[in-house]
Design a protein around this motif. Structure first.
Motif, PDB file in Angstrom:
ATOM      1  N   PRO A 235       0.821  -1.215   0.000  1.00  0.00           N
ATOM      2  CA  PRO A 235       0.000   0.000   0.000  1.00  0.00           C
ATOM      3  C   PRO A 235       0.849   1.256   0.000  1.00  0.00           C
ATOM      4  O   PRO A 235       2.033   1.231   0.355  1.00  0.00           O
ATOM      5  CB  PRO A 235      -0.824  -0.135   1.288  1.00  0.00           C
ATOM      6  CG  PRO A 235      -0.033  -1.056   2.162  1.00  0.00           C
ATOM      7  CD  PRO A 235       0.639  -2.018   1.237  1.00  0.00           C
ATOM      8  N   SER A 236       0.236   2.364  -0.383  1.00  0.00           N
ATOM      9  CA  SER A 236       0.968   3.617  -0.561  1.00  0.00           C
ATOM     10  C   SER A 236       1.644   4.104   0.708  1.00  0.00           C
ATOM     11  O   SER A 236       2.663   4.796   0.657  1.00  0.00           O
ATOM     12  CB  SER A 236       0.005   4.705  -1.060  1.00  0.00           C
ATOM     13  OG  SER A 236      -1.069   4.890  -0.140  1.00  0.00           O
ATOM     14  N   PHE A 237       1.108   3.734   1.858  1.00  0.00           N
ATOM     15  CA  PHE A 237       1.649   4.231   3.120  1.00  0.00           C
ATOM     16  C   PHE A 237       2.698   3.303   3.727  1.00  0.00           C
ATOM     17  O   PHE A 237       3.176   3.548   4.835  1.00  0.00           O
ATOM     18  CB  PHE A 237       0.520   4.463   4.138  1.00  0.00           C
ATOM     19  CG  PHE A 237      -0.444   3.313   4.267  1.00  0.00           C
ATOM     20  CD1 PHE A 237      -0.177   2.251   5.102  1.00  0.00           C
ATOM     21  CD2 PHE A 237      -1.619   3.306   3.532  1.00  0.00           C
ATOM     22  CE1 PHE A 237      -1.054   1.189   5.221  1.00  0.00           C
ATOM     23  CE2 PHE A 237      -2.511   2.246   3.645  1.00  0.00           C
ATOM     24  CZ  PHE A 237      -2.226   1.191   4.491  1.00  0.00           C
ATOM     25  N   TYR A 238       3.107   2.264   3.027  1.00  0.00           N
ATOM     26  CA  TYR A 238       4.093   1.320   3.569  1.00  0.00           C
ATOM     27  C   TYR A 238       5.407   2.010   3.906  1.00  0.00           C
ATOM     28  O   TYR A 238       5.995   1.775   4.966  1.00  0.00           O
ATOM     29  CB  TYR A 238       4.333   0.175   2.579  1.00  0.00           C
ATOM     30  CG  TYR A 238       5.409  -0.795   3.028  1.00  0.00           C
ATOM     31  CD1 TYR A 238       5.098  -1.852   3.878  1.00  0.00           C
ATOM     32  CD2 TYR A 238       6.736  -0.648   2.624  1.00  0.00           C
ATOM     33  CE1 TYR A 238       6.072  -2.744   4.315  1.00  0.00           C
ATOM     34  CE2 TYR A 238       7.715  -1.525   3.050  1.00  0.00           C
ATOM     35  CZ  TYR A 238       7.383  -2.569   3.899  1.00  0.00           C
ATOM     36  OH  TYR A 238       8.346  -3.443   4.333  1.00  0.00           O
ATOM     37  N   ASP A 239       5.898   2.847   3.019  1.00  0.00           N
ATOM     38  CA  ASP A 239       7.208   3.475   3.211  1.00  0.00           C
ATOM     39  C   ASP A 239       7.138   4.838   3.893  1.00  0.00           C
ATOM     40  O   ASP A 239       8.170   5.473   4.103  1.00  0.00           O
ATOM     41  CB  ASP A 239       7.914   3.639   1.856  1.00  0.00           C
ATOM     42  CG  ASP A 239       8.396   2.302   1.306  1.00  0.00           C
ATOM     43  OD1 ASP A 239       8.819   1.466   2.116  1.00  0.00           O
ATOM     44  OD2 ASP A 239       8.341   2.100   0.084  1.00  0.00           O
ATOM     45  N   ASN A 240       5.941   5.305   4.216  1.00  0.00           N
ATOM     46  CA  ASN A 240       5.822   6.611   4.851  1.00  0.00           C
ATOM     47  C   ASN A 240       6.444   6.607   6.244  1.00  0.00           C
ATOM     48  O   ASN A 240       6.347   5.622   6.969  1.00  0.00           O
ATOM     49  CB  ASN A 240       4.350   7.031   4.969  1.00  0.00           C
ATOM     50  CG  ASN A 240       3.736   7.338   3.626  1.00  0.00           C
ATOM     51  OD1 ASN A 240       4.428   7.390   2.616  1.00  0.00           O
ATOM     52  ND2 ASN A 240       2.440   7.556   3.600  1.00  0.00           N
ATOM     53  N   GLU A 241       7.057   7.700   6.604  1.00  0.00           N
ATOM     54  CA  GLU A 241       7.653   7.810   7.929  1.00  0.00           C
ATOM     55  C   GLU A 241       6.664   8.450   8.904  1.00  0.00           C
ATOM     56  O   GLU A 241       5.682   9.062   8.509  1.00  0.00           O
ATOM     57  CB  GLU A 241       8.939   8.639   7.854  1.00  0.00           C
ATOM     58  CG  GLU A 241      10.037   7.985   7.016  1.00  0.00           C
ATOM     59  CD  GLU A 241      11.314   8.785   7.021  1.00  0.00           C
ATOM     60  OE1 GLU A 241      11.330   9.848   7.682  1.00  0.00           O
ATOM     61  OE2 GLU A 241      12.289   8.360   6.368  1.00  0.00           O
ATOM     62  N   GLY A 242       6.925   8.283  10.184  1.00  0.00           N
ATOM     63  CA  GLY A 242       6.082   8.890  11.201  1.00  0.00           C
ATOM     64  C   GLY A 242       4.745   8.200  11.349  1.00  0.00           C
ATOM     65  O   GLY A 242       4.596   7.007  11.060  1.00  0.00           O
ATOM     66  N   GLU A 243       3.755   8.965  11.760  1.00  0.00           N
ATOM     67  CA  GLU A 243       2.460   8.386  12.081  1.00  0.00           C
ATOM     68  C   GLU A 243       1.697   7.908  10.848  1.00  0.00           C
ATOM     69  O   GLU A 243       0.758   7.138  10.969  1.00  0.00           O
ATOM     70  CB  GLU A 243       1.608   9.412  12.841  1.00  0.00           C
ATOM     71  CG  GLU A 243       2.170   9.749  14.223  1.00  0.00           C
ATOM     72  CD  GLU A 243       1.269  10.677  14.999  1.00  0.00           C
ATOM     73  OE1 GLU A 243       0.212  11.067  14.456  1.00  0.00           O
ATOM     74  OE2 GLU A 243       1.613  11.018  16.149  1.00  0.00           O
ATOM     75  N   GLU A 244       2.089   8.382   9.677  1.00  0.00           N
ATOM     76  CA  GLU A 244       1.377   7.991   8.462  1.00  0.00           C
ATOM     77  C   GLU A 244       1.815   6.620   7.943  1.00  0.00           C
ATOM     78  O   GLU A 244       1.112   5.998   7.160  1.00  0.00           O
ATOM     79  CB  GLU A 244       1.592   9.039   7.361  1.00  0.00           C
ATOM     80  CG  GLU A 244       1.040  10.413   7.698  1.00  0.00           C
ATOM     81  CD  GLU A 244      -0.452  10.383   7.957  1.00  0.00           C
ATOM     82  OE1 GLU A 244      -1.178   9.716   7.206  1.00  0.00           O
ATOM     83  OE2 GLU A 244      -0.884  11.032   8.928  1.00  0.00           O
ATOM     84  N   GLY A 245       2.987   6.162   8.357  1.00  0.00           N
ATOM     85  CA  GLY A 245       3.516   4.911   7.829  1.00  0.00           C
ATOM     86  C   GLY A 245       3.091   3.694   8.630  1.00  0.00           C
ATOM     87  O   GLY A 245       2.982   3.743   9.851  1.00  0.00           O
ATOM     88  N   MET A 246       2.843   2.591   7.923  1.00  0.00           N
ATOM     89  CA  MET A 246       2.520   1.320   8.571  1.00  0.00           C
ATOM     90  C   MET A 246       3.190   0.203   7.790  1.00  0.00           C
ATOM     91  O   MET A 246       3.175   0.194   6.559  1.00  0.00           O
ATOM     92  CB  MET A 246       1.007   1.077   8.626  1.00  0.00           C
ATOM     93  CG  MET A 246       0.248   2.115   9.437  1.00  0.00           C
ATOM     94  SD  MET A 246      -1.526   1.745   9.572  1.00  0.00           S
ATOM     95  CE  MET A 246      -1.476   0.577  10.918  1.00  0.00           C
ATOM     96  N   MET A 247       3.805  -0.737   8.507  1.00  0.00           N
ATOM     97  CA  MET A 247       4.475  -1.858   7.849  1.00  0.00           C
ATOM     98  C   MET A 247       3.459  -2.958   7.573  1.00  0.00           C
ATOM     99  O   MET A 247       3.309  -3.917   8.329  1.00  0.00           O
ATOM    100  CB  MET A 247       5.635  -2.391   8.703  1.00  0.00           C
ATOM    101  CG  MET A 247       6.465  -3.451   7.984  1.00  0.00           C
ATOM    102  SD  MET A 247       7.832  -4.113   8.975  1.00  0.00           S
ATOM    103  CE  MET A 247       9.028  -2.786   8.805  1.00  0.00           C
ATOM    104  N   ILE A 248       2.744  -2.794   6.465  1.00  0.00           N
ATOM    105  CA  ILE A 248       1.783  -3.803   6.017  1.00  0.00           C
ATOM    106  C   ILE A 248       2.192  -4.230   4.619  1.00  0.00           C
ATOM    107  O   ILE A 248       2.146  -3.431   3.685  1.00  0.00           O
ATOM    108  CB  ILE A 248       0.340  -3.260   5.996  1.00  0.00           C
ATOM    109  CG1 ILE A 248      -0.078  -2.785   7.380  1.00  0.00           C
ATOM    110  CG2 ILE A 248      -0.623  -4.327   5.488  1.00  0.00           C
ATOM    111  CD1 ILE A 248      -1.476  -2.181   7.427  1.00  0.00           C
ATOM    112  N   SER A 249       2.636  -5.461   4.485  1.00  0.00           N
ATOM    113  CA  SER A 249       3.078  -5.987   3.190  1.00  0.00           C
ATOM    114  C   SER A 249       2.226  -7.212   2.875  1.00  0.00           C
ATOM    115  O   SER A 249       2.615  -8.347   3.142  1.00  0.00           O
ATOM    116  CB  SER A 249       4.564  -6.351   3.239  1.00  0.00           C
ATOM    117  OG  SER A 249       5.025  -6.789   1.974  1.00  0.00           O
TER     118      SER A 249
END
Length: 284
Positions: A235-249
């Motif tokens: 998903p688009s937010f996988y690599d986002n840093e801070g509160e916007e990022g989530m490690m979902i692969s």
């Protein structure tokens, strides 16, 4: 090990590996402490599991440079000698315990020899494996669809009862993604139907096959195969840093209704809207 009753042999094999292979013993002991919560996605039950041991898989770098720089962990020469195997299909594959389990019984079934992760010409093998592994779902993650070893062809298998996707299908519920269904009574029929089904799916530039996850389980007289077409790796937010990022692969297990999160911060803040966004972004 001669296979006369696969289920009994598999259970004995897993028990012996938990006893003799330290990494497996550690992995299955850690599995006892995972946290789980459930969400309702428009009538479909979805589980989320906090499992820090899966960081190796969820965070795997699968670009060509990273793969070339590491030894293949599915090749026998690079495995811990205490990780023994059951030869299957006249030595074409090896059945291994997965030392980083998601399921109560989790297997990895790599091809013997180093071959790229492509399913072409192997649906018949997947059919046969699902028939023999009673009580298991056999699954395939495409090279950019959750596979942490896109350079080595392998299936995985885990307890069918663990995956909500089967209850979605069997109850006729509207699923959160496009799922194509194949019912077959022979490996030949499965192969023909599979090739017919995927022929209109787009093959991304540089890839050898359409992006997809495939799951299969025995349904008595034959095997039911689920094909989940993909449009994105993560998903688009996988690599986002801070509160916007989530490690979902997401791979087959996640899309099948059990999302595996290796970070507790993500587990604590995930909600049904985030799960819906994952389905919307990575599947059709």
């Amino acid at each position: 090990m001669k296979l006369t009753n696969m289920k009994i042999d598999i259970d004995g094999f897993l028990a012996s590996q938990k006893r003799d292979y330290p990494a497996a013993a550690t992995g299955y002991e850690a599995l006892k402490g995972v946290k789980v919560k459930e969400f309702d996605l428009d009538g479909c039950r979805v589980k989320v599991q906090f499992n820090p041991a899966r960081a190796v898989s969820s965070g795997a770098k699968v670009d060509k440079k990273s793969i070339a720089a590491r030894p293949c962990f599915l090749c026998e020469k690079n495995r811990d000698p205490r990780q023994t195997n059951i030869p299957w299909k006249n030595g074409k594959y090896e059945i291994l315990i997965n030392p980083f389990p998601i399921f109560p019984r989790h297997l990895t079934i790599p091809a013997t020899g180093h071959h790229l992760q492509t399913i072409g010409g192997r649906i018949g093998d997947m059919f046969d494996l699902a028939r023999e592994l009673d009580g298991f779902t056999v699954f395939y993650n495409g090279p950019r669809c959750g596979a942490s070893a896109p350079d080595h062809m392998h299936f995985q298998a885990g307890d069918s009862s663990f995956l909500p996707i089967w209850e979605w299908i069997e109850s006729g519920k509207k699923t959160p993604m496009d799922i194509r269904i194949i019912d077959a009574t022979s490996s030949e029929e499965a192969s023909v139907k599979f090739e017919e089904l995927i022929k209109d799916l787009v093959v991304p530039e540089g890839d050898q096959e359409p992006m997809m996850n495939v799951l299969a389980k025995s349904n008595g007289e034959g095997v039911r195969i689920l094909v989940i077409p993909r449009k994105r790796h993560r998903p688009s937010f996988y690599d986002n840093e801070g509160e916007e990022g989530m490690m979902i692969s997401p791979a087959s297990v996640d899309l099948g209704g059990v999302f595996i999160l290796p970070r507790e911060i993500d587990f604590n803040r995930i909600d049904s809207q985030t799960l819906k966004k994952v389905y919307e972004e990575v599947t059709l």
